[in-house]
Enzyme design. Structure first.
Site, PDB file in Angstrom:
ATOM      1  N   GLY A  90      69.641  16.153   6.180  1.00 21.63           N
ATOM      2  CA  GLY A  90      69.151  16.972   7.290  1.00 21.63           C
ATOM      3  C   GLY A  90      67.718  17.375   7.081  1.00 21.63           C
ATOM      4  CG  ASP A 124      64.139  30.140  -1.776  1.00 22.05           C
ATOM      5  OD1 ASP A 124      64.592  31.162  -1.207  1.00 22.05           O
ATOM      6  OD2 ASP A 124      63.959  29.065  -1.178  1.00 22.05           O
TER       7      ASP A 124
END
Length: 736
Positions: free
Chosen positions: A439, A557
């Site tokens: 994706g 992150d």
């Protein structure tokens, strides 16, 4: 004198017959009684009647059972379908050894039908035949049933009947249509339960397989019926155990109903309406349904009645004979573009909302889940597809197919079919839909490929519009290239050539963690031991980054989208574009640019630009709560609060209702974490806690208490204070 003698004998015979007839019970027949043509017995509640009848040809007489108070279409069972009587001299009797017999009275007294499955050698004491109020004709010895008409259905199924096999007695119950509306002899169409592989209902026309009804999925049999109107609900059920395998149908709220297989092979579920004196069709198969024809599209073909043409090949397959397909002859089916191998070069594709393929070449295990089912199919070179057998069982029940996939129908069910295809060598194909694990990410597009040696890879290609640039690309290469740990994703290589910038990773078959824990159906795969395994693996990966690697790395992150799951659901931390490397003596640093994902950023980092290993620990704590609760911290809402997930958990803990935040499938004592940097444990302490189930200190109120924004990207400018960094900016990067 002779005439007087004959007269006396006839009188005696008449008296005997009168006595026999008058002594007959309303709903029973004993060996001392008989039913002549014209006599009947009626069930105790007056619902059903048994006797001789002629359906169309008055010369042919049959013994049957019918609804007593229904004027037409009332016949529900016929005994002598193959051997009609051609006179009205027939009688029904019960022999002393418990066998029902239809006898043609005459010179030879020929038996034209009998319930011959009852052994004449077995001693039966005082057998009685009885017509029950559900339409079942039974032969009983005291309380024991030794024969019943429900074991030998005709064209009509009544509530209480079973379609299927008795594995103890060997009795196989199926439906057979009439030859015509006026001829009850066996017709062309037969419906039966096939128990080769996973059981399913099949219909044949003569010797040809005509229609296949998809196997029971926990709710219904797909393809058996389509709704005609908004009327009384039809209930059905499937039973499979060591004694029997069968399917049942009933109409809720209808006293008079039946399931009818007509002479043309159509199935109708019908209810009698007294006010109109007619049968109302509740459910029925579609007589002109093109896709109902078995195997119309051949092997690996799918049928969709809404498409033109109705047949197409599965992804990765092509027509076996193109010229036949062009002529609308699809029976030859499809073949794989690349033959299946036996290794890592195979992948699974999914078709959603299908009637599952013919299960006669399938294997099943009702106790394993979807993830285990996939592993079983992956390990077996002969396995061509897998699916969940029961959509109501919490994700358990595995079906595997071996051989060609036949009779797949699209847009006609609720199941997902995962079928195996081989990827061509030296090709990288892009899946254009998000969440397939390919994706779009913050870096750019993600592709899937296969190396020459057959290994599957994931390729991240930096796009020109990416929010991350060449600096993040180089940073990721520097960080991860020197790191090797089972809970870190492995970088296999990279490319910088002209405008092309790519990172090449090992391929993670089970996608990212967020696609599993936040998805209603996929989350059912994860029980508590699996979730604990994932939490433990993430903790070990962070411990390696913070303490055990040659570099001290702060990820900055860490979130569910940046944890990938391999084929065995092992977690691997990914996306190091925002990571910072520390020297051995460094423990923290300041920055005037705060980066990461809102909801995972530690308070001291967001407000003061101060980050350390404890920043990752905060993100880890958020991630643990998400894994345990199955809810996202970002965008979490509660009807009585404006808190984010952290605030909601804090209140739940304060009010001793913490169990309510746990994913409903899980019931366990979950780990807890705190928000103050100095109070947070190190990852080494976390790993020890997880390893040894240490008692944790009570949590304090979280710093980020309410959800301030539902925006995907957040950028905030902070007013300087004595502890703040001027012009601090929070930038949300969504990473992979």
């Amino acid at each position: 004198m002779e005439g007087i003698s004959i007269t006396i004998l006839m009188l005696i015979y008449g008296v005997i017959c009168s006595i026999l007839t008058s002594s007959m019970g309303v709903d029973t027949l004993s060996p001392t009684q008989l039913i002549k043509d014209g006599d009947t017995i009626i069930s105790s509640g007056g619902m059903f009647e048994l006797g001789f009848f002629s359906p169309g040809n008055p010369k042919n007489r049959y013994l049957g059972i019918w609804y007593k108070n229904v004027s037409n279409g009332a016949i529900v069972w016929v005994a002598n379908r193959d051997t009609p009587l051609n006179t009205t001299s027939g009688i029904l009797k019960v022999s002393s050894n418990g066998i029902l017999e239809i006898v043609s009275v005459g010179n030879t007294n020929t038996t034209i039908w009998s319930s011959s499955n009852v052994s004449s050698k077995k001693v039966i004491i005082n057998p009685v035949a009885q017509l029950l109020d559900n339409g079942n004709l039974v032969i009983r010895e005291k309380s024991r049933t030794i024969w019943q008409s429900f074991d030998y259905p005709g064209d009509t199924y009544l509530t209480g009947m079973k379609i299927g096999k008795d594995l103890i007695t060997g009795i196989d119950r199926w439906m057979v249509s009439w030859k015509s509306p006026n001829d009850p002899s066996p017709g062309e169409y037969v419906i039966w339960m096939d128990t080769n592989g996973f059981p399913q209902l099949l219909e044949r026309q003569g010797s040809v397989l005509h229609t296949r009804f998809a196997p029971w999925n926990g709710l219904s049999v797909i393809g058996l019926s389509s709704v005609i109107g908004n009327v009384m609900p039809v209930m059905n059920d499937f039973v499979m155990n060591e004694k029997e395998i069968y399917f049942t149908i009933s109409v809720d709220g209808s006293a008079i109903s039946k399931t009818y297989l007509d002479p043309d092979g159509n199935i109708k579920v019908m209810s009698w309406v007294d006010s109109t004196q007619t049968w109302q069709t509740i459910l029925a198969t579609k007589p002109n349904d093109t896709c109902a024809q078995y195997g119309l599209c051949g092997p690996y073909g799918t049928c969709n009645g809404g498409n033109v043409p109705v047949c197409s090949c599965m992804e990765g397959f092509e027509p076996k004979r193109a010229e036949e397909w062009n002529a609308r002859n699809w029976s030859s089916g499809c073949v794989p573009r690349t033959p299946l191998g036996c290794g890592d070069g195979n992948v699974f594709k999914v078709i959603s909302g299908v009637k599952l393929p013919d299960t006669r070449s399938s294997w099943y295990n009702l106790s394993i889940n979807l993830g285990e089912c996939k592993m079983e199919c992956s390990r077996n070179c002969s396995c061509t597809a897998y699916a969940i057998s029961n959509i109501t069982s919490g994700g358990n029940g595995c079906l595997l197919w071996f051989g060609d996939l036949m009779d797949v129908r699209e847009s006609d069910g609720t199941e997902d079919l995962y079928f195996k295809i081989a990827l061509s060598k030296f090709t990288i194909e892009r899946n254009k839909s998000l969440g397939k694990p390919l994706g779009q990410g913050g870096f750019g597009s993600v592709y899937k490929g296969v190396l020459e040696d057959g290994r599957e890879i994931a390729v991240k290609r930096l796009s020109k519009s990416s929010r991350q640039g060449i600096d993040e690309f180089k940073n990721e290469v520097r960080c991860i290239a020197k790191l090797q740990h089972r809970n870190l994703v492995k970088l296999l290589g990279y490319c910088i050539q002209g405008d092309e910038t790519m990172l090449i990773y090992e391929y993670m078959a089970n996608k990212s963690l967020d696609l599993t824990i936040f998805d209603v159906s996929r989350s059912l795969m994860l029980d508590w031991p699996q979730r604990f395994h994932i939490i433990h693996g993430i903790a070990r990966g962070l411990l390696y980054l913070h303490q055990d690697s040659r570099l001290r790395v702060i990820h900055r992150d860490l979130k569910a989208a940046n944890v990938l799951l391999d084929n065995d659901m092992n977690p691997k931390i990914s996306d190091f574009g925002l990571a910072r490397r520390f020297k051995g003596y460094e423990t923290e640093a300041n920055t005037n640019k705060v980066v990461g994902t809102y909801g995972y950023i530690a308070p001291e980092y967001a407000v003061h630009g101060l980050f350390s290993v404890k920043s990752d620990v905060f993100s880890f704590g958020v991630l643990v709560l998400e894994i345990v609760s199955g809810k996202k911290n970002r965008g979490f809402s509660h009807k009585e609060q404006r808190d984010n997930l952290l605030g909601h958990v804090s209140l739940a803990y304060a009010y001793s209702t913490i169990v309510k935040i746990i994913c409903p499938k899980l019931r366990f004592n979950f780990p807890k974490s705190d928000h103050h940097a100095e109070d947070r444990p190190t990852m080494s302490s976390v790993v020890v806690m997880l390893d040894h189930e240490s008692i944790l200190p009570p949590p304090k109120q979280p710093a980020f208490y309410t959800e301030v924004s539902s925006c995907e990207n957040v950028e905030l400018s902070m007013t300087p204070t004595h502890n703040s960094v001027n012009n601090v900016t929070i930038t949300t990067l969504n990473g992979r």
